[in-house]
Write an enzyme that holds these catalytic residues in place. Structure first.
Site, PDB file in Angstrom:
ATOM      1  NE  ARG A   1      30.071 -31.441 124.265  1.00  0.00           N
ATOM      2  CZ  ARG A   1      30.614 -30.944 123.155  1.00  0.00           C
ATOM      3  NH1 ARG A   1      31.807 -31.355 122.773  1.00  0.00           N
ATOM      4  NH2 ARG A   1      29.949 -30.058 122.440  1.00  0.00           N
TER       5      ARG A   1
ATOM      6  CE1 TYR B   1      17.228 -22.086 121.860  1.00  0.00           C
ATOM      7  CE2 TYR B   1      16.116 -21.590 123.917  1.00  0.00           C
ATOM      8  CZ  TYR B   1      17.248 -21.564 123.137  1.00  0.00           C
ATOM      9  OH  TYR B   1      18.398 -21.017 123.619  1.00  0.00           O
TER      10      TYR B   1
ATOM     11  NE  ARG C   1      23.379 -23.845 130.122  1.00  0.00           N
ATOM     12  CZ  ARG C   1      23.689 -23.986 128.819  1.00  0.00           C
ATOM     13  NH1 ARG C   1      24.806 -24.544 128.465  1.00  0.00           N
ATOM     14  NH2 ARG C   1      22.840 -23.594 127.908  1.00  0.00           N
TER      15      ARG C   1
ATOM     16  CG  ASP D   1      18.871 -28.393 127.303  1.00  0.00           C
ATOM     17  OD1 ASP D   1      20.034 -27.976 127.328  1.00  0.00           O
ATOM     18  OD2 ASP D   1      17.954 -27.785 126.724  1.00  0.00           O
TER      19      ASP D   1
HETATM   20  O1  CP3 Z   1      23.500 -25.530 134.882  1.00  0.00           O
HETATM   21  C1  CP3 Z   1      23.905 -26.712 134.748  1.00  0.00           C
HETATM   22  O2  CP3 Z   1      25.071 -27.053 134.924  1.00  0.00           O
HETATM   23  C2  CP3 Z   1      22.896 -27.789 134.413  1.00  0.00           C
HETATM   24  C3  CP3 Z   1      22.822 -28.105 133.043  1.00  0.00           C
HETATM   25  C4  CP3 Z   1      22.080 -27.233 132.039  1.00  0.00           C
HETATM   26  C5  CP3 Z   1      22.240 -27.439 130.645  1.00  0.00           C
HETATM   27  N1  CP3 Z   1      21.351 -26.644 129.991  1.00  0.00           N
HETATM   28  C6  CP3 Z   1      23.181 -28.400 130.030  1.00  0.00           C
HETATM   29  C7  CP3 Z   1      23.622 -28.139 128.661  1.00  0.00           C
HETATM   30  C8  CP3 Z   1      21.127 -26.230 132.196  1.00  0.00           C
HETATM   31  C9  CP3 Z   1      20.610 -25.577 133.472  1.00  0.00           C
HETATM   32  C10 CP3 Z   1      20.657 -25.885 130.902  1.00  0.00           C
HETATM   33  C11 CP3 Z   1      19.576 -24.916 130.659  1.00  0.00           C
HETATM   34  C12 CP3 Z   1      19.405 -24.365 129.319  1.00  0.00           C
HETATM   35  N2  CP3 Z   1      19.441 -25.041 128.132  1.00  0.00           N
HETATM   36  C13 CP3 Z   1      19.059 -23.025 129.056  1.00  0.00           C
HETATM   37  C14 CP3 Z   1      18.819 -21.960 130.096  1.00  0.00           C
HETATM   38  C15 CP3 Z   1      20.070 -21.438 130.658  1.00  0.00           C
HETATM   39  C16 CP3 Z   1      20.842 -20.534 129.751  1.00  0.00           C
HETATM   40  O3  CP3 Z   1      22.003 -20.811 129.537  1.00  0.00           O
HETATM   41  O4  CP3 Z   1      20.269 -19.510 129.325  1.00  0.00           O
HETATM   42  C17 CP3 Z   1      18.946 -22.875 127.674  1.00  0.00           C
HETATM   43  C18 CP3 Z   1      18.622 -21.610 126.913  1.00  0.00           C
HETATM   44  C19 CP3 Z   1      19.181 -24.157 127.092  1.00  0.00           C
HETATM   45  C20 CP3 Z   1      19.117 -24.525 125.675  1.00  0.00           C
HETATM   46  C21 CP3 Z   1      20.425 -24.992 125.185  1.00  0.00           C
HETATM   47  N3  CP3 Z   1      21.023 -26.193 125.538  1.00  0.00           N
HETATM   48  C22 CP3 Z   1      21.271 -24.329 124.286  1.00  0.00           C
HETATM   49  C23 CP3 Z   1      20.997 -22.982 123.682  1.00  0.00           C
HETATM   50  C24 CP3 Z   1      22.367 -25.172 124.074  1.00  0.00           C
HETATM   51  C25 CP3 Z   1      23.462 -25.000 123.051  1.00  0.00           C
HETATM   52  C26 CP3 Z   1      24.374 -23.909 123.340  1.00  0.00           C
HETATM   53  C27 CP3 Z   1      25.456 -24.363 124.245  1.00  0.00           C
HETATM   54  O5  CP3 Z   1      25.615 -23.776 125.316  1.00  0.00           O
HETATM   55  O6  CP3 Z   1      26.144 -25.302 123.835  1.00  0.00           O
HETATM   56  C28 CP3 Z   1      22.220 -26.297 124.925  1.00  0.00           C
HETATM   57  C29 CP3 Z   1      23.147 -27.429 125.082  1.00  0.00           C
HETATM   58  C30 CP3 Z   1      23.637 -27.718 126.468  1.00  0.00           C
HETATM   59  N4  CP3 Z   1      22.862 -27.801 127.577  1.00  0.00           N
HETATM   60  C31 CP3 Z   1      24.974 -28.016 126.818  1.00  0.00           C
HETATM   61  C32 CP3 Z   1      24.975 -28.303 128.192  1.00  0.00           C
HETATM   62  C33 CP3 Z   1      26.134 -28.722 129.027  1.00  0.00           C
HETATM   63  C34 CP3 Z   1      26.166 -28.038 125.876  1.00  0.00           C
HETATM   64  C35 CP3 Z   1      26.062 -29.102 124.849  1.00  0.00           C
HETATM   65  C36 CP3 Z   1      27.120 -30.153 124.942  1.00  0.00           C
HETATM   66  O7  CP3 Z   1      27.819 -30.288 125.956  1.00  0.00           O
HETATM   67  O8  CP3 Z   1      27.223 -30.932 123.970  1.00  0.00           O
END
Ligand code: CP3
Length: 341
Positions: free
Chosen positions: A38, A151, A25, A74
């Site tokens: 954002r 999910y 992340r 994502d």
């Molecule tokens: O690693 C990186 O920098 C690349 C970007 C990346 C994102 N999501 C961007 C993101 C990666 C590799 C993911 C994978 C992801 N997405 C996973 C597996 C990794 C993990 O953390 O377990 C999962 C379970 C998701 C599903 C997901 N996406 C959730 C549960 C959420 C909301 C919770 C949160 O962290 O905010 C997201 C949103 C998300 N994906 C954000 C980012 C930067 C945040 C939302 C935002 O910035 O508005």
């Protein structure tokens, strides 16, 4: 040729004087430059616009010079392409308005033409590669079928994903059909991502550890193994299965190049399960980045001493938290880059 290929060398098992470092992340909310983008575009617009996704992917590299970039995207773009609506609700997280709970729901789920439906991802890969100018490798990723299943059946994030488990145990045949469709889509998706230019792929089985060892062997592992077999050796594969330490031994001989670890096991235990040869990645508790920079540096050095420096990639044990100070991230990366035995 990639100028800094330390990350690929670690995946190939080369002997190294220091391990490579990247952060799960790393493209995200702790970065002020990300928060600026954002403010202007919603989450899936950021994912679907190659110009934005590529910009966000290179932001952490410009600031901290990690040894690998990861594509901003994502795991949930895959179910979207399969005709399952997924929304990102600010402050809530991902929401699936019509979760998959029956054979009828399942019939609307397709294995799509990924080239068409996920073209924006492949364009983002190409654009990110151009922006990286061969400085460091680019990692592509996908969720594991089980984690995606969690999910799309539960309908949103959850502590225990009870509804997803209920679907597995009450309707195992339907559950396997859905897992199979996700698996087929994921294979096609990652093959295209590799063609588009990613240098390695990571599979995120973020909710693997919610299953018992026996159920992991039924509902997660066989599908991961299928994906790994379809991809390796086209590109090195890293598997990160949070909480599924009990499956590490079996994973070691699956064809993966590296195994990601969460923070619940020591290097010694991990090596006991995985042997000396496979590359391990991880595993500092993400909350540890709240420690002072001096403490972070000390802990990183201890982590490298116990895991590495060869057959090892420095990372956290899960994604970086949004409110970690930038100076602490810098301390983490610097400690790796200046490591000497
Ligand atoms: O690693 C990186 O920098 C690349 C970007 C990346 C994102 N999501 C961007 C993101 C990666 C590799 C993911 C994978 C992801 N997405 C996973 C597996 C990794 C993990 O953390 O377990 C999962 C379970 C998701 C599903 C997901 N996406 C959730 C549960 C959420 C909301 C919770 C949160 O962290 O905010 C997201 C949103 C998300 N994906 C954000 C980012 C930067 C945040 C939302 C935002 O910035 O508005």
């Amino acid at each position: 040729m990639i100028k800094n290929d330390l990350f690929l060398q670690a995946l190939a098992g080369s002997t190294l004087v220091r391990p490579p470092v990247w952060i799960m992340r790393q493209a995200g909310r702790y970065l002020p430059e990300y928060m600026k983008i954002r403010e202007q575009y919603d989450f899936f617009t950021r994912c679907r616009t190659p110009e934005l996704a590529s910009e966000i992917s290179v932001q952490p590299i410009r600031r901290f010079h990690m040894d690998a970039a990861i594509l901003f995207s994502d795991i949930l773009v895959v179910p979207q392409a399969m005709n399952i609506a997924v929304e990102m609700k600010p402050g809530v997280g991902p929401v699936v308005p019509d979760p998959i709970r029956s054979l009828k729901d399942l019939q609307n789920v397709v294995v799509p033409d990924v080239q068409k439906e996920l073209d924006y991802v492949f364009q983002a890969v190409q654009m990110t590669k151009e922006k990286l100018q061969d400085e460091v490798p680019l990692i592509g990723f996908a969720g594991s079928p089980w984690t995606i299943f969690c999910y799309v059946v539960q309908g949103k994030g959850s502590k225990n994903f009870e509804k997803a488990k209920a679907f597995c145990f009450a309707k195992p045949q339907e559950a396997h059909q859905l897992l199979e469709k996700i698996t087929q889509t994921t294979i096609l998706y990652l093959q295209e991502k590799i063609k588009a230019g990613v240098d390695a792929v990571q599979l995120f089985d973020s909710w693997g550890g919610l299953l018992s060892p026996q159920d992991y062997a039924l509902f997660s592992w066989p599908y991961l193994q299928k994906i790994i077999s379809a991809l390796a050796p086209a590109a090195p594969v890293i598997l990160f299965a949070k909480g599924a330490w009990y499956a590490l031994e079996e994973m070691t001989s699956s064809g993966v190049s590296a195994l990601g670890l969460d923070w619940t096991l020591t290097a010694q235990k991990a090596r006991q399960y995985c042997g000396e040869k496979i590359t391990l990645q991880g595993n500092m508790d993400p909350s540890r980045l709240y420690s002072s920079p001096a403490v972070i540096q000390k802990e990183v050095r201890e982590m490298i001493r116990s895991f590495g420096p060869s057959h090892y990639i420095v990372n956290l044990g899960h994604g970086i938290l949004p409110d970690i100070p930038l100076a602490h991230v810098e301390a983490f990366v610097e400690a790796v880059k200046t490591y000497t035995e």
